[in-house]
Design a protein around this motif. Sequence first.
Motif, mmCIF file in Angstrom:
data_model
loop_
_atom_site.group_PDB
_atom_site.id
_atom_site.type_symbol
_atom_site.label_atom_id
_atom_site.label_comp_id
_atom_site.label_asym_id
_atom_site.label_seq_id
_atom_site.Cartn_x
_atom_site.Cartn_y
_atom_site.Cartn_z
ATOM 1 N N LYS A 171 0.835 -1.201 0.000
ATOM 2 C CA LYS A 171 0.000 0.000 0.000
ATOM 3 C C LYS A 171 0.859 1.236 0.000
ATOM 4 N N ASN A 172 0.605 2.131 -0.951
ATOM 5 C CA ASN A 172 1.345 3.373 -1.075
ATOM 6 C C ASN A 172 0.608 4.473 -0.317
ATOM 7 N N HIS A 173 1.263 5.027 0.702
ATOM 8 C CA HIS A 173 0.623 6.074 1.512
ATOM 9 C C HIS A 173 0.946 7.477 1.032
ATOM 10 N N GLY A 174 1.976 7.639 0.220
ATOM 11 C CA GLY A 174 2.494 8.976 -0.037
ATOM 12 C C GLY A 174 2.128 9.543 -1.384
ATOM 13 N N GLY A 175 2.344 10.864 -1.553
ATOM 14 C CA GLY A 175 2.212 11.519 -2.849
ATOM 15 C C GLY A 175 0.831 12.070 -3.117
ATOM 16 N N TYR A 176 0.778 13.067 -4.005
ATOM 17 C CA TYR A 176 -0.503 13.667 -4.366
ATOM 18 C C TYR A 176 -1.446 12.655 -4.993
ATOM 19 N N GLY A 177 -0.896 11.676 -5.700
ATOM 20 C CA GLY A 177 -1.740 10.733 -6.414
ATOM 21 C C GLY A 177 -2.598 9.874 -5.520
ATOM 22 N N SER A 178 -2.241 9.718 -4.230
ATOM 23 C CA SER A 178 -3.023 8.872 -3.335
ATOM 24 C C SER A 178 -3.829 9.682 -2.340
ATOM 25 N N GLN A 179 -3.923 11.000 -2.517
ATOM 26 C CA GLN A 179 -4.668 11.835 -1.601
ATOM 27 C C GLN A 179 -6.087 12.063 -2.113
ATOM 28 N N GLY A 180 -6.950 12.526 -1.204
ATOM 29 C CA GLY A 180 -8.323 12.815 -1.592
ATOM 30 C C GLY A 180 -9.179 11.564 -1.583
ATOM 31 N N GLU A 181 -10.366 11.670 -2.146
ATOM 32 C CA GLU A 181 -11.316 10.566 -2.125
ATOM 33 C C GLU A 181 -11.519 9.926 -3.493
ATOM 34 N N GLY A 182 -10.752 10.322 -4.476
ATOM 35 C CA GLY A 182 -10.963 9.836 -5.829
ATOM 36 C C GLY A 182 -10.172 8.596 -6.160
ATOM 37 N N ARG A 183 -9.884 8.488 -7.470
ATOM 38 C CA ARG A 183 -9.256 7.301 -8.015
ATOM 39 C C ARG A 183 -7.872 7.035 -7.425
ATOM 40 N N GLY A 184 -7.110 8.113 -7.177
ATOM 41 C CA GLY A 184 -5.765 7.943 -6.655
ATOM 42 C C GLY A 184 -5.747 7.236 -5.317
ATOM 43 N N ARG A 185 -6.668 7.627 -4.399
ATOM 44 C CA ARG A 185 -6.702 6.984 -3.088
ATOM 45 C C ARG A 185 -7.110 5.520 -3.213
ATOM 46 N N ALA A 186 -8.067 5.206 -4.069
ATOM 47 C CA ALA A 186 -8.483 3.814 -4.248
ATOM 48 C C ALA A 186 -7.341 2.976 -4.811
ATOM 49 N N ASN A 187 -6.591 3.527 -5.768
ATOM 50 C CA ASN A 187 -5.506 2.779 -6.385
ATOM 51 C C ASN A 187 -4.335 2.556 -5.438
ATOM 52 N N ALA A 188 -4.218 3.379 -4.395
ATOM 53 C CA ALA A 188 -3.116 3.210 -3.454
ATOM 54 C C ALA A 188 -3.141 1.842 -2.799
ATOM 55 N N SER A 189 -4.308 1.219 -2.731
ATOM 56 C CA SER A 189 -4.447 -0.106 -2.134
ATOM 57 C C SER A 189 -4.312 -1.226 -3.156
ATOM 58 N N ARG A 190 -4.062 -0.885 -4.411
ATOM 59 C CA ARG A 190 -3.958 -1.888 -5.474
ATOM 60 C C ARG A 190 -2.531 -2.119 -5.938
ATOM 61 N N GLU A 191 -1.565 -1.493 -5.282
ATOM 62 C CA GLU A 191 -0.177 -1.619 -5.711
ATOM 63 C C GLU A 191 0.324 -3.058 -5.570
ATOM 64 N N VAL A 192 1.024 -3.514 -6.603
ATOM 65 C CA VAL A 192 1.578 -4.870 -6.625
ATOM 66 C C VAL A 192 2.964 -4.823 -7.250
ATOM 67 N N ILE A 193 3.862 -5.664 -6.754
ATOM 68 C CA ILE A 193 5.130 -5.919 -7.436
ATOM 69 C C ILE A 193 5.172 -7.400 -7.774
ATOM 70 N N TRP A 194 5.377 -7.706 -9.054
ATOM 71 C CA TRP A 194 5.546 -9.075 -9.514
ATOM 72 C C TRP A 194 7.040 -9.391 -9.604
ATOM 73 N N PHE A 195 7.457 -10.529 -9.031
ATOM 74 C CA PHE A 195 8.848 -10.967 -9.076
ATOM 75 C C PHE A 195 8.958 -12.214 -9.945
ATOM 76 N N SER A 196 9.905 -12.204 -10.873
ATOM 77 C CA SER A 196 10.080 -13.334 -11.790
ATOM 78 C C SER A 196 10.588 -14.568 -11.043
ATOM 79 N N LYS A 197 10.516 -15.727 -11.708
ATOM 80 C CA LYS A 197 10.745 -17.006 -11.044
ATOM 81 C C LYS A 197 12.168 -17.180 -10.530
ATOM 82 N N PHE A 198 13.129 -16.452 -11.080
ATOM 83 C CA PHE A 198 14.507 -16.598 -10.618
ATOM 84 C C PHE A 198 14.912 -15.546 -9.583
ATOM 85 N N CYS A 199 13.969 -14.728 -9.148
ATOM 86 C CA CYS A 199 14.232 -13.887 -7.983
ATOM 87 C C CYS A 199 14.344 -14.774 -6.744
#
Length: 326
Positions: free
Chosen positions: A278-306
């Motif tokens: 979850k990304n807490h920082g930045g203008y993009g995650s502030q307010g009640e719009g799309r940015g705040r909702a997307n802050a809870s959708r952050e994902v990092i995919w790691f390839s099989k040899f990580c």
Amino acid sequence: MGQADLSTPFPWFGGKRRVASLVWQRFGDVQNYVEPFAGSLAVLLGRPQPFRGSETVNDRDGFVANFWRALQADPDGLAAAADWPVNECDQHARHAWLVGQRETLTAKLEGDPSYYDVKIAGWWVWGIGVWIGAGWCAGDGPWRVNDAGQLVHLGNTGQGVHRQLVHLGNAGQGEEGLRAWMQALADRLRRVRVCCGDWTRVCGPTPTVKQGLTAVLLDPPYSDAERTGELYAVDDGTVATHVGAWAREWGDDPRMRIALCGYDGEHELPGWLSVPWKNHGGYGSQGEGRGRANASREVIWFSKFCLRPDRGLFASLDEQHREMTT
């Protein structure tokens, strides 16, 4: 300033500082590191110890690439150029001037790997620190400088510059602190190769697997369908699809460890490890719009040899993950 204290001297949408340690635990001690979408370099700067191999970063935005090159070459000059009080008139005037430099600056950076401009770098980083929200140096507003050198409003059509209020919070570090900060960053980035151009230029075999076991952090602008557009001065909501295809192609190569950042559901990567955060920082995650909702959708995919950390690391990783998802 120690290695762990290094941080980026400007705000950046989508920065990954909170997950840098987790990324490096998955990458491990590789021989080569490549970051095709450099931005704030939060993950590179978050490496827990000095890097013994080669490092290459790239950004298509000439202002970003120029800043990192200027910082490497002349940290004192950059600190002097960036040390300026908050002034709304200066913000508008410098913004208009910088937008006018973009095309020639980018061409020079692409044509000469040693080129940089300290004045542009200092004014750019000063401005991004006092600017509110997105649009700094994007050149997509209705204001222009006329033949008399005046900033004038030409209506709401066509290309131009934004006219925006300054950020009136903490104005800076002071000259001494700023110089120390820039010098510490310059010391860390002394041997980093900074490229400017399309991301694919640093993702071929020569800058990656031919240098040895390679880690690649892919943090492209997320897809247009998944987030608000125009968050960056140089933005492209279609590139994430091509990046995902590249990741799928190279993810089966044992010489490669790849981390791809995005939103949940944005990429299909069978066999990869998906780590939400979850990304807490930045203008993009502030307010009640799309940015705040997307802050809870952050994902990092790691390839099989990580790396999959052994049982001795599970507790610390689980604790980090809980902190990043709450």
